[in-house]
Each structure stands twice: as structure tokens, then as C-alpha cells.
Design an enzyme around this catalytic site. Structure first.
Site, PDB file in Angstrom:
ATOM      1  CB  SER A  89     -35.656  60.644  70.060  1.00  0.00           C
ATOM      2  OG  SER A  89     -35.012  61.824  70.466  1.00  0.00           O
ATOM      3  CB  THR A 192     -33.353  58.884  76.077  1.00  0.00           C
ATOM      4  OG1 THR A 192     -33.809  57.680  75.515  1.00  0.00           O
ATOM      5  CG2 THR A 192     -33.684  58.914  77.546  1.00  0.00           C
ATOM      6  CB  THR A 210     -37.400  58.141  75.646  1.00  0.00           C
ATOM      7  OG1 THR A 210     -37.006  57.850  74.308  1.00  0.00           O
ATOM      8  CG2 THR A 210     -37.919  56.870  76.281  1.00  0.00           C
ATOM      9  NE  ARG A 220     -37.967  49.046  73.305  1.00  0.00           N
ATOM     10  CZ  ARG A 220     -37.239  50.091  73.623  1.00  0.00           C
ATOM     11  NH1 ARG A 220     -37.811  51.245  73.886  1.00  0.00           N
ATOM     12  NH2 ARG A 220     -35.925  50.015  73.681  1.00  0.00           N
ATOM     13  CB  VAL A 221     -41.741  49.250  78.347  1.00  0.00           C
ATOM     14  CG1 VAL A 221     -41.114  50.127  79.418  1.00  0.00           C
ATOM     15  CG2 VAL A 221     -43.255  49.502  78.262  1.00  0.00           C
ATOM     16  N   GLY A 222     -38.922  50.559  77.098  1.00  0.00           N
ATOM     17  CA  GLY A 222     -37.459  50.587  77.170  1.00  0.00           C
ATOM     18  C   GLY A 222     -36.952  50.771  78.592  1.00  0.00           C
ATOM     19  CG  ASP A 223     -33.126  52.634  78.912  1.00  0.00           C
ATOM     20  OD1 ASP A 223     -33.740  52.788  77.833  1.00  0.00           O
ATOM     21  OD2 ASP A 223     -32.210  53.387  79.281  1.00  0.00           O
ATOM     22  CB  THR A 243     -29.304  58.205  76.156  1.00  0.00           C
ATOM     23  OG1 THR A 243     -29.907  58.338  74.868  1.00  0.00           O
ATOM     24  CG2 THR A 243     -27.813  58.495  76.022  1.00  0.00           C
ATOM     25  N   GLY A 244     -29.830  55.417  74.734  1.00  0.00           N
ATOM     26  CA  GLY A 244     -29.371  54.401  73.778  1.00  0.00           C
ATOM     27  C   GLY A 244     -30.293  53.203  73.767  1.00  0.00           C
ATOM     28  N   GLY A 246     -32.347  50.596  74.812  1.00  0.00           N
ATOM     29  CA  GLY A 246     -32.862  50.336  76.143  1.00  0.00           C
ATOM     30  C   GLY A 246     -32.754  48.895  76.604  1.00  0.00           C
TER      31      GLY A 246
HETATM   32  N1  GLY Z   1     -33.323  54.488  75.774  1.00  0.00           N
HETATM   33  C1  GLY Z   1     -34.623  54.604  75.341  1.00  0.00           C
HETATM   34  C2  GLY Z   1     -35.243  53.375  74.875  1.00  0.00           C
HETATM   35  O1  GLY Z   1     -34.575  52.403  74.540  1.00  0.00           O
HETATM   36  O2  GLY Z   1     -36.449  53.344  74.811  1.00  0.00           O
END
Ligand code: GLY
Length: 331
Positions: A89, A192, A210, A220-223, A243-244, A246
Site C-alpha cells: 500500500s 498509507t 501511499t 486517480r489521486v487520493g488525500d 489514512t483510509g 481518500g
Molecule cells: N488514503 C490514501 C488514498 O486514499 O489514496
């Protein structure tokens, strides 16, 4: 404890116990403390998400004990997890997107508000170091995709070809049979590394990195690389990292929420609880995904909260590095 005494005593403790760089990123089995213990103040403190945080904390603490600052410690701490090919991850060993390509997101921030981040980068072994370079060597905060990769090359970082590990290749081939995207709480979302450090001088830094959600859409881009979402640091107050899933953290800027709650006088624990509660309020489907958050205030008190059971974190404080189960919204 002053800086010199801290460096001396921690170096001695490391020599006696053998800690300081021996653990792999997966770590040896740490002692798990059930339930969130009452938070104590005290510096230095290193805190990070999930059990890979144990090894990350060790690496960060080693930097501090050798006289390094909070920023060096935060970068080095998550570095060890990025470098672990068995971590699915974080880093290049992470699960790919639905097209079989590993794309990485990372951010870094310090107490004065300086920040750097990269998103959607391929073939970079240490996106956290690239994020740091964006902060230190450019007038920008965020760089993405090919532009970020070209910048990496220009400062001497290698661009590696996309190559899955035997584990991630097998998992991707398996996923291709059904092509079903269904996040599973605490398994697929066990993602993450977010790590927060306050050094013995009170300097504060955070790092978050992450490979994002497995089988995400390409692009796609996360948080994690978004300042205020996956990470936020303000030296006047404290820091937080998430974490989790995003998307839910992006919609609520949960790390920023936690820091602003602390600014208004909340303890780090209730700041974390407020951030998760906001996510719950905005997401009627909250039973279907996991989010975890960590926060520290400038005195070194910490808080942690998961949406669901199963979120744990590593806390290095008072010369002890422990894995702790966080309390959760859904009991
Ligand atoms: N928390 C990481 C993501 O959603 O990419």
C-alpha cells in the site's frame, strides 16, 4: 531533557536494546496495547499509522537521536516503508491501478507552513523525497505526473520502469478476472503511512505517502498529497494525518479539521473524533469504508480515532515504541 542529553541517552538505549534500524518495514511483532491509553505530553514524539509505523518510528527516532531535526526524521521514517517491496500500500511494491500501473502520492509539511507534495508519479522509489524537493527546491507546493517525474530526474533521482512485484502481479491478474472494485474495511484500505514528529526542540514535521487504492482508475489521486486532507502541520497548534478511503478525507479536509479543532482548544483525541464524525455526517455509506486519523498538539499529547475498529498506530514516546489499537466511531 535538553537536546544533548536526549541524543546521548537515546543512543545508549539503542545500543543496549538493539533498536535503531534493525527492524524491517513489516517489523517484528510489537506488543499491542489494547485501547487508547491516556495521552501524555512529552517531547520528542513520533507517531504513525498502522503497524508499518513501528519500523518507521524506529527510523525516525534514530534520526532524532543522532541529532537530526523533525523534517529529516519524518522523511526517513516513511522512507523505510516506501522502500519495502513487500508493502502493498506504499511505494513501488504497492498494488497498481486497474491498468496495472503503480502511481504514487506523497506530501511533507513543517511547522512554519512550508509544504511540498507530489501526485500520480510513476517509477519514483521515494516520492516523499521528491515532495521534499518540491518544497525546498521549487517555488511550488505540488507537482504531478510527468512534470514531477522530469523534475525528479533533473535533481538526480532515478525513474524506474513500471514493474509489479510477483505478489502485486498475481493480485492484479486475480482482480482482472472479475474487475470488481469493492473496498474492504481494514484490508484493502489498510493503506498509507502518515507520520508526525515533534523533536526535542519543539520543531514539528509530518510526512504522508501511499500507492493509493488498489485498482483505482488511472489518474486517480487520493488525500495523501493534498495539504489539509491527508496531512496538515501548524507549529502554533499541532499536526494531523489521515489514512483510509481518500475520497472521504478529501471531501472533508479531515487533517485540517483536526488541527483547527485543537486551535480552538480541543484535545488531540476530541479533535480526531470531530474529524471522523464530520466524515460520518457527510457519508451515509460510512459503514462501507474505513478512515483513521492521528493528531498531536505542540506539547506532545496525541489522539487517534478510527471510523471502524481495526485502526492501529505506532507511538514512540518516552523511549518506548508501541503499537496501539485506536478507539473507533463504530464500536
Ligand atoms: N488514503 C490514501 C488514498 O486514499 O489514496
Amino acid at each position: 531533557m535538553d537536546r544533548k542529553t536526549f541524543i546521548k541517552t537515546t543512543a545508549m538505549a539503542a545500543a543496549l536494546t538493539g533498536v535503531g534500524g534493525k527492524l524491517s518495514a513489516q517489523g517484528e511483532d510489537p506488543k499491542v496495547v489494547k485501547n487508547n491509553p491516556k495521552s501524555k505530553s512529552g517531547l520528542p514524539i513520533v507517531i504513525s499509522t498502522w503497524n508499518h509505523g513501528i519500523a518507521a518510528n524506529e527510523a525516525a527516532w534514530k534520526v532524532l537521536s543522532e541529532g537530526g531535526n523533525a523534517l529529516d526524521a519524518a522523511e526517513r521514517g516513511v522512507w523505510i516503508v516506501e522502500a519495502d517491496p513487500n508493502n502493498t500500500s506504499v511505494g513501488l511494491g504497492g498494488f497498481p491501478d486497474r491498468d496495472g500501473i503503480v502511481t504514487l502520492d506523497a506530501s511533507i509539511m513543517v511547522d512554519g507552513g512550508q509544504a511540498g507534495s507530489v501526485a500520480f508519479v510513476q517509477g519514483i522509489e521515494h516520492p516523499i523525497s521528491l515532495a521534499r524537493a518540491v518544497m525546498e527546491k521549487t517555488p511550488h507546493v505540488m507537482m504531478v505526473g510527468e512534470g514531477a517525474e522530469l523534475f525528479a530526474e533533473s535533481i538526480g533521482m532515478k525513474r524506474l520502469k513500471n514493474k509489479l512485484t510477483p505478489t502485486t502481479e498475481k493480485a492484479w491478474q486475480e482482480w482482472l478476472k472479475e474487475k470488481n472494485y469493492k473496498p474492504i474495511i481494514n484490508i484493502e484500505n489498510h493503506d498509507t503511512i502518515g507520520l508526525l514528529v515533534i523533536d526535542q526542540d519543539g520543531a514539528m514535521a509530518g510526512a504522508c505517502t501511499t500507492s493509493g487504492l488498489a485498482w483505482k482508475m488511472h489518474g486517480r489521486v487520493g488525500d495523501s498529497p493534498i495539504i489539509g486532507a491527508g496531512l496538515f502541520v501548524d507549529g502554533d497548534v499541532g499536526a494531523a494525518t489521515c489514512t483510509g478511503l481518500g475520497e472521504t478525507v478529501l471531501r472533508t479536509l479531515a487533517s485540517h479539521v483536526a488541527v483547527e479543532e485543537m486551535r480552538r482548544g480541543a484535545t488531540p483525541q476530541s479533535a480526531c473524533e470531530e474529524a471522523i464524525t464530520r466524515i460520518v455526517k457527510k457519508h451515509p455509506n460510512f459503514k462501507d469504508f474505513q478512515v483513521g486519523i492521528l493528531a498531536v498538539n505542540k506539547n506532545g499529547e496525541h489522539g487517534a480515532y478510527g471510523l471502524h475498529k481495526g485502526f492501529n498506530y505506532a507511538l514512540y514516546q518516552d523511549k518506548k515504541n508501541e503499537l496501539i489499537d485506536a478507539d473507533s466511531y463504530v464500536k
